[in-house]
Scaffold this active site. Structure first.
Site, mmCIF file in Angstrom:
data_model
loop_
_atom_site.group_PDB
_atom_site.id
_atom_site.type_symbol
_atom_site.label_atom_id
_atom_site.label_comp_id
_atom_site.label_asym_id
_atom_site.label_seq_id
_atom_site.Cartn_x
_atom_site.Cartn_y
_atom_site.Cartn_z
ATOM 1 N N CYS A 181 1.031 -0.962 0.185
ATOM 2 C CA CYS A 181 -0.001 0.067 0.186
ATOM 3 C C CYS A 181 0.552 0.764 -0.063
ATOM 4 C CB CYS A 181 -0.786 -0.295 1.325
ATOM 5 S SG CYS A 181 -1.575 1.680 1.351
ATOM 6 N N CYS A 433 -14.535 17.076 8.892
ATOM 7 C CA CYS A 433 -13.778 16.472 7.502
ATOM 8 C C CYS A 433 -15.041 15.820 7.054
ATOM 9 C CB CYS A 433 -13.557 15.360 8.863
ATOM 10 S SG CYS A 433 -15.248 14.530 9.262
#
Length: 476
Positions: A181, A433
């Protein structure tokens, strides 16, 4: 082609002019008809697309081909881009990502909040758009998601009954088997490779979400930049002491020289959530320590902690700057989690009070306060939709001069928002957020007599569409 002659299945051509939520983009046809297009695209791409639905005011379509690529388009470094749902903007240059995120916040403030001339500063970029995460959750499944090249060639690249990686978008039981990743630290990727090899060599049965069978469920890896420490948390369906001992030895040999603690979370629940009902510490203390500013935080397997350490410091300094704290001030920190913001603020005021509904988070916050010798921070477990009923108890510690609120993506509960503005704090710092929630809640804060003084986006999650913002509201 006239507007009313468009039909499902037709191929159309257009230029992408804006990015929307998830994997959608927007453009217009020559006739002025808007088109929502699905696909990994960039603003400025000239594309062909197949119509899926013709609605009264717009068309829904699926991208077929990029005819002329945008100048913002770059080659994604990850071979799983477009399959894995994590990095939806990896094909867009980082400077262009920041422009898109800035526009996303500005649009939400204008259209949802009514802030025509919002005092917004440029986004604060991350030091690196890759390898910035200090925590990664990998899932294990008995159903491996087959890549298109495997389906086309009818030749398997690996066993179908084992995958360790990330869930395929929109699929709760199939997992994409990945080897690396690009958001994880490299030691975390090494743990991923060693764990896969150990599982295959020992014939460990992967968990089947639909059948509720299998042993290996999740691999959660955390990393402390400050201490260069790793936490490896293997989530399984039952406890096997001898197996976990062999796994620990295998990791220690493969990660020679790395500071590491290994834990085993065990759960029998019918879900794919990477937490356990019981926890066994196999190696080390079961915690790692990370530093934010001048504070140290002990992080256990299931503790919440910001996943981008360096940008979390940047975010918290923006909060501190907007708050303009004085030595005699009292601060309320709503949705305080494990108390990181509360403790960051406590060093600059008389008293900081943190409120959070999750009991384990409050216990972690109190532990963090003790660990850092912060004696002017208080923490209370509270459901903030019942915030008003707690006010008599809280006011015994002083009414707030500054309120910091860091709600979940959905924004503040209306009752909590109403009670917050009634406190009459000098300054409200809204940490968001989700630009849409900031726009909606910001509008209510402004209607209660506050002026939006500043907004600063902070890019915590490069290569994704997510953006944090710190908005400062001052009482008129």
């Amino acid at each position: 082609m006239a507007e009313n002659t468009y039909r499902k299945g037709d191929i159309i051509e257009l230029t992408v002019t804006d990015l929307a939520e998830k994997e959608q983009c927007f453009g217009r046809l020559p006739c002025g008809m808007g088109v929502m297009v699905s696909g990994m695209l960039a603003v400025g791409d000239r594309i062909s697309a197949r119509i899926r639905k013709v609605r009264q005011r717009y068309i829904e379509a699926q991208a077929v081909e990029v005819l002329e690529p945008s100048v913002d388009r770059v080659e994604p470094p990850c071979s799983f881009f477009g399959v894995c749902g994590g990095c939806k903007l990896m094909h867009v240059g980082y400077e262009a990502q920041l422009r898109y995120k800035e526009k996303k916040v500005s649009d939400a403030l204008r259209h949802l909040g009514g802030f025509v001339d919002s005092p917004m500063a440029a986004p604060l970029a991350a030091p690196s758009p890759e390898h910035y995460r200090n925590k990664i959750e990998f899932s294990c499944s008995s159903k491996r998601y087959l890549l298109q090249e495997e389906i086309s060639s009818d030749r398997l690249q690996a066993p179908k009954n084992f995958a360790l990686g990330f869930h395929a978008p929109g699929n709760f039981e199939k997992v994409i088997d990945i080897d690396r990743c690009f958001l994880a630290k490299e030691p975390m990727n090494r743990v991923l490779g060693l764990t896969r090899r150990f599982a295959l060599e020992n014939n460990l049965e992967a968990y089947g979400a639909r059948e509720h069978t299998g042993f290996l469920r999740n691999l959660v890896v955390r990393y402390s930049e400050e201490r260069d420490e790793l936490m490896v948390n293997l989530v399984t369906s039952w406890y096997d002491r001898d197996l976990m001992e062999r796994y620990a030895v295998y990791l220690e040999e493969g990660m020679a020289g790395a500071g590491m603690t290994i834990v085993n979370n065990v759960t029998s629940r019918r879900n794919t959530v990477a937490t356990g009902e019981r926890e066994y510490v196999v190696r080390g203390s079961g915690v790692i320590t990370e530093r934010l500013g001048e504070l140290d935080f002990r992080i256990s397997a299931n503790s919440f902690f910001q996943t981008n350490t360096r940008q979390a410091e940047v975010l918290y300094r923006c909060i501190l700057e907007g708050a303009g704290l004085r030595e005699e001030d009292t601060v309320y920190d709503l949705y305080c989690g494990t108390g990181t913001i509360t403790l960051f603020m406590a060093r600059h005021c008389r008293r900081a009070v943190g409120l959070e509904v999750v009991e384990s988070s409050i216990l972690d916050a109190r532990s963090n306060a003790e660990y850092n010798n912060v004696d002017n921070a208080l923490f209370f477990q509270a459901d903030l939709k019942d915030f008003k009923t707690m006010l008599p108890t809280l006011e015994a510690h002083g009414r707030p001069d500054v309120v910091v609120t860091d709600p979940p993506r959905a924004g503040m509960h209306p009752k909590a928002l109403e009670a917050m503005v009634q406190l009459g704090a000098r300054t409200i710092i809204y940490v968001s957020c989700n630009p849409a929630s900031l726009g909606r809640d910001g509008k209510e804060i402004a209607l209660a007599g506050y002026r939006m003084e500043s907004v600063r986006p902070v890019d915590m999650f490069p290569h994704t569409a997510h953006i944090e913002s710190v908005a400062c509201f001052v009482r008129e």
